[in-house]
Write a protein that holds these residues in place. Sequence first.
Motif, PDB file in Angstrom:
ATOM      1  N   THR A 115      60.118 -35.513  33.554  1.00  0.00           N
ATOM      2  CA  THR A 115      58.760 -34.502  33.153  1.00  0.00           C
ATOM      3  C   THR A 115      57.912 -35.578  32.526  1.00  0.00           C
ATOM      4  OG1 THR A 115      60.324 -32.680  32.951  1.00  0.00           O
ATOM      5  CG2 THR A 115      58.166 -32.660  31.840  1.00  0.00           C
ATOM      6  N   LEU A 116      56.925 -35.416  32.788  1.00  0.00           N
ATOM      7  CA  LEU A 116      55.669 -36.020  32.154  1.00  0.00           C
ATOM      8  C   LEU A 116      54.863 -34.906  31.365  1.00  0.00           C
ATOM      9  CD1 LEU A 116      53.686 -38.192  31.496  1.00  0.00           C
ATOM     10  CD2 LEU A 116      52.530 -37.828  33.655  1.00  0.00           C
ATOM     11  N   THR A 117      54.923 -35.260  30.028  1.00  0.00           N
ATOM     12  CA  THR A 117      54.134 -34.241  29.131  1.00  0.00           C
ATOM     13  C   THR A 117      53.006 -35.086  28.670  1.00  0.00           C
ATOM     14  OG1 THR A 117      56.245 -33.346  28.633  1.00  0.00           O
ATOM     15  CG2 THR A 117      54.299 -32.639  27.129  1.00  0.00           C
ATOM     16  N   ILE A 118      51.577 -34.141  28.821  1.00  0.00           N
ATOM     17  CA  ILE A 118      50.615 -34.916  28.317  1.00  0.00           C
ATOM     18  C   ILE A 118      49.837 -34.096  27.452  1.00  0.00           C
ATOM     19  CG2 ILE A 118      48.258 -35.895  29.057  1.00  0.00           C
ATOM     20  CD1 ILE A 118      49.200 -36.376  31.904  1.00  0.00           C
ATOM     21  N   ALA A 119      49.581 -34.554  26.270  1.00  0.00           N
ATOM     22  CA  ALA A 119      48.996 -33.874  24.961  1.00  0.00           C
ATOM     23  C   ALA A 119      47.573 -33.587  25.055  1.00  0.00           C
ATOM     24  CB  ALA A 119      49.214 -34.734  23.650  1.00  0.00           C
ATOM     25  N   PRO A 120      47.086 -32.525  24.603  1.00  0.00           N
ATOM     26  CA  PRO A 120      45.665 -32.009  24.478  1.00  0.00           C
ATOM     27  C   PRO A 120      44.901 -33.347  24.153  1.00  0.00           C
ATOM     28  CG  PRO A 120      47.102 -30.319  23.589  1.00  0.00           C
ATOM     29  CD  PRO A 120      47.968 -31.585  23.828  1.00  0.00           C
ATOM     30  N   SER A 123      56.248 -38.993  27.564  1.00  0.00           N
ATOM     31  CA  SER A 123      55.124 -38.201  26.776  1.00  0.00           C
ATOM     32  C   SER A 123      53.969 -38.939  26.255  1.00  0.00           C
ATOM     33  CB  SER A 123      55.727 -37.809  25.553  1.00  0.00           C
ATOM     34  OG  SER A 123      56.613 -36.868  25.671  1.00  0.00           O
ATOM     35  N   TRP A 124      52.746 -38.653  26.811  1.00  0.00           N
ATOM     36  CA  TRP A 124      51.603 -39.328  26.728  1.00  0.00           C
ATOM     37  C   TRP A 124      50.787 -38.695  25.666  1.00  0.00           C
ATOM     38  CZ3 TRP A 124      49.793 -40.703  32.523  1.00  0.00           C
ATOM     39  CH2 TRP A 124      50.800 -41.371  32.927  1.00  0.00           C
ATOM     40  N   SER A 125      50.458 -39.420  24.536  1.00  0.00           N
ATOM     41  CA  SER A 125      49.574 -38.741  23.492  1.00  0.00           C
ATOM     42  C   SER A 125      48.107 -39.092  23.368  1.00  0.00           C
ATOM     43  CB  SER A 125      50.214 -39.488  22.111  1.00  0.00           C
ATOM     44  OG  SER A 125      50.122 -40.554  22.067  1.00  0.00           O
ATOM     45  N   SER A 126      47.361 -38.355  22.881  1.00  0.00           N
ATOM     46  CA  SER A 126      45.821 -38.496  22.708  1.00  0.00           C
ATOM     47  C   SER A 126      45.566 -39.583  22.025  1.00  0.00           C
ATOM     48  CB  SER A 126      45.287 -37.162  22.112  1.00  0.00           C
ATOM     49  OG  SER A 126      45.724 -36.943  20.859  1.00  0.00           O
ATOM     50  N   ASP A 127      46.340 -40.423  21.114  1.00  0.00           N
ATOM     51  CA  ASP A 127      45.775 -41.588  20.499  1.00  0.00           C
ATOM     52  C   ASP A 127      46.071 -42.941  21.228  1.00  0.00           C
ATOM     53  OD1 ASP A 127      48.481 -41.923  20.614  1.00  0.00           O
ATOM     54  OD2 ASP A 127      49.198 -42.094  18.729  1.00  0.00           O
ATOM     55  N   THR A 128      46.231 -42.927  22.463  1.00  0.00           N
ATOM     56  CA  THR A 128      46.255 -43.805  23.442  1.00  0.00           C
ATOM     57  C   THR A 128      45.688 -43.627  25.122  1.00  0.00           C
ATOM     58  OG1 THR A 128      48.386 -44.594  22.789  1.00  0.00           O
ATOM     59  CG2 THR A 128      48.026 -45.334  24.794  1.00  0.00           C
TER      60      THR A 128
END
Length: 563
Positions: free
Chosen positions: A164-169, A144-149
């Motif tokens: 699964t790779l989940t990428i945040a808006p 899970s990749w977040s928008s703060d990084t």
Amino acid sequence: MNFIKHYSRILFFFLGLVMVGVSCKKDVIDDPQPQPALAPSITSIDPATAPVGSTIAVNGTNFDSAAVGTTVSIGGVSATIVSITSTRIVVTVPTGAVAGPISVTTGGQTVQSTVSFTPSATVPTPAGAKPVAEKQGTYFRNQSWSSDTVYVLRGKVYIPENFTLTIAPGTIIKGAGPESDPSGTNQAGALIIERRAQLIARGTAAQPIIFTSAKAAGGRNPGDWGGVVLIGKSPINRPRATPYPNGIRNTIEAYGEPFDNSGALQYVRIEYAGAGRLAGLSMIGVGNATTIDHVQVSYSASDAFAWFGGSVNAKNLYAYRNADDDWTVDWGYVGNVQFGVALRNPATADQSGSNGFEIENFDTDQTTDVEAVVPINGYTQRVAVFSNMSNFAYSTTPTTTAGGASYGAGIYLRRNSTVSIYNSLVYGYPEGIHLESVASATGITNGITDLKGIVLANVLTPIVGGGATTTEQVTAYVSGAGRANVVIASTDVASLLLNANTFTLDTPNFVPQAGSPILAGAITGDKLTNAFFSPVTYRGAFGTENWLAGWTSVTPQTTAYDR
């Protein structure tokens, strides 16, 4: 007699000693001596100065690639090994490292560099900058990749099956160049989602997900990194064990699952990709349960969007100032695409010849037309359907040459490929429709190819045949009754009432002026009866709504992506 017996015993005793000696000597001769390991060496340090926490490469010879007992120290401080081959060790500069030579102990031998490494001052983090996370190799776990990084892809990064790779808006992902490949194989950064894995990248119009170059603003170039690759299990018209294209690991399999799901890409931008001939977005055997809409590919050094087989559907695609083809179809793609616009820089093209559509179905070394493959969904495995596409190249008189490279056709079909293209606009290409075949003209006589409602404007040669298909045959087909295809001469293009900023590279707008003839006249029926297609009355990618507003960008060169 006793003397003879005694003498014989003595003689046999000495003969025995001799034989033992010979045997021992033979054993010594035949017993190979252990060979000493070749001495390692350090030939260079790349770079010779870098901040703590960054990675550097120690180049040399005869390193133990198994890394058994291998250690590296920088200025006397132990460094963490990131990767190792026989000629290259990538390490992280440790905290406390001081200027001095680098020492490597490998294979039981120690060698020291003849030049010194100097830790540089840590680059200050700009105010408000996000932390950076480097990604490399294969991830055998959900991500899970977040928008703060901010995430940096070093080398080809794989998400394997069942993960699964989940990428945040709003998340920023940067692709590094081949010089940053930790494996030492000089592979540019790329994100590859393998079969049975998924990428969930659902941005929003206000917070798109952005894949871009790892270089700083002002220094970015097409081909800085590879691109995004989705691989699924939908049919492909290639034999199993065919290698994946452009350096992607593994080979295709004989899967037949058109409803396979590789995840979702929505409101996504992909910038400065194309290294290693990857497209900005490559889709290989991707199934139609995958969601793809609102995706922009900008400044790719190769193709913008590439479909290699599969049945995935897509809407609202934007190809902006890419070098090679905008829409590439290969390996028997059978999906549906609606609403796509391509704007080119007329001064930029590819050595292979840049086209709007390039539709083909087998390798360049084959000399016969490809045979159709019928997958389980009942479609002939060669027929993709595109509707409401707009391809813009030259606003002025088109030319076949651009900066040493060349332009081709707005729609290029070859090697007996077939396709359906409806209600679309081609503007400013040397050729409008170029249709050629190796063996016969069946591509336009078997009823599979369907070109209707197409506007060809400002093209030097509207219709071209090739190979076994003559220009006369193609002309008769394209101009046939009921096809509603139109050729607009360069002297009459003003009658289209296009937006005044259609060809303004830095501020384009593609919504036609009120009263434009392309806002009406769309054909209906045929394959457009598929529930995927939105019923519209206009030709080209736009009616009165600008679906590019808010989430796209035409100024990625000047955008700071570290905040």
